[in-house]
Enzyme design. Sequence first.
Site, PDB file in Angstrom:
ATOM      1  N   GLU A 135     -71.608 -31.904   4.694  1.00  0.00           N
ATOM      2  CA  GLU A 135     -72.396 -32.572   3.654  1.00  0.00           C
ATOM      3  C   GLU A 135     -72.695 -34.017   4.033  1.00  0.00           C
ATOM      4  OE1 GLU A 135     -71.335 -30.733  -0.555  1.00  0.00           O
ATOM      5  OE2 GLU A 135     -69.522 -31.051   0.622  1.00  0.00           O
ATOM      6  N   GLU A 140     -66.289 -24.073   1.049  1.00  0.00           N
ATOM      7  CA  GLU A 140     -65.515 -24.485  -0.125  1.00  0.00           C
ATOM      8  C   GLU A 140     -65.122 -23.339  -1.051  1.00  0.00           C
ATOM      9  OE1 GLU A 140     -67.786 -28.271   0.964  1.00  0.00           O
ATOM     10  OE2 GLU A 140     -68.105 -26.101   1.046  1.00  0.00           O
TER      11      GLU A 140
END
Length: 393
Positions: A111, A131
């Site tokens: 990210e 995640e």
Amino acid sequence: MAPTADYRVDPDGVAVIVLENPPVNALHPDVLKGLFDGLKQAHQDPRVKAVVVTGSGKNFSAGFDINQFQKKSGGGGIDNNINDAICELLEGGPKPTVAAIQGVALGGGCEVAMGCNARVAAPGARLGLPELQLGIIPGFGGTQRLPRLVGLQQAIQMMLTSQPIKESVALKKGLVDAVAPQPELMQAAKKMALDIASGKLPRNYSLQRTDRLEPYGEAIAIIDFARAEAAKRARHLQHPQLCLDAIQMGVARGGMAGLKKEGEAFAAAAALDTHKALVHIFFATRSTKKVSGVTDAGLKPRKIKRVAVLGGGLMGSGIATALLLANVDVVLKEVNQQFLDGGMSRIRSNLASRVKKGRMSQQAADAAMAKVKGVLDYSDFGKHISQRHQQSL
């Protein structure tokens, strides 16, 4: 070494920020603070034309520091302040940013890379958002930027399966902008950053892009299909649906609205028992690799030279073959000559199969076969045997 982010300005006017938290540069809060402090410094420094973000050692970053999930409730302290800093300093600051990616860029690491204006990867790099394996969703803008870089269908697949992609696939899909050999990675990233700063290359803002998103009607159909598949494969689990909620909001109302929804969905997922249970399992599994009095005592495994295998059936012959391939001598014990001949024949066939597939030469197969001795009694089971294996049903 304390977690941090090292900052320097090179003579070419490129500020280099190095994420420092070995071995995988996990994004401890101090690393994130160092990153954002470095970006502020670079944007204010008149010497700096552009910024390159990279990781120390062999990796860019494996993601947010999972230890924080044990120390803090509510998702380890992740909140919208981090997303605000990524938008304002990493993606939208006065100086363009480029990520130089080696090794892994996973979770929050990926990210951060997507928050840069461009990405250059080295061969062997892997990028992804895993995640959901911990019962949460991407929380640093991944639900918004990944679909805008690789398309909605590819992004949803990567997030819901938690599977990373190699740098070659990332280049083809648009997640990275270039691939450079490891020795040339930093130089390639710096050149790209300077070219963006000078206007030779366009400066892209991932959060604002729409050129790789599918048309709205098709996008909603993709999300609806993903919801149905997630409901079948992950029955009663809420966090995959929360991830899709954030993605859908971004498709419908834009990246900034999607980021806000992502924050809400992340907080909701972090509060679930699913997240707490999966984090517990993660640390419990990791703790099994640390045995008091063994792993901390400096013990070294004894060298295995010769192993006795009792029984030459399918399992016994397979064990014997594996030992031979590991260059370990084998004594194969059977109860009669017929069974012994069968066991030796199976080992020979296993080796011949590897020769046929090109995995070893005939000379190597012959040498391996010469290392196995078939016996019908225990007279060879003396002091030279390192281990004994018994075939069982």
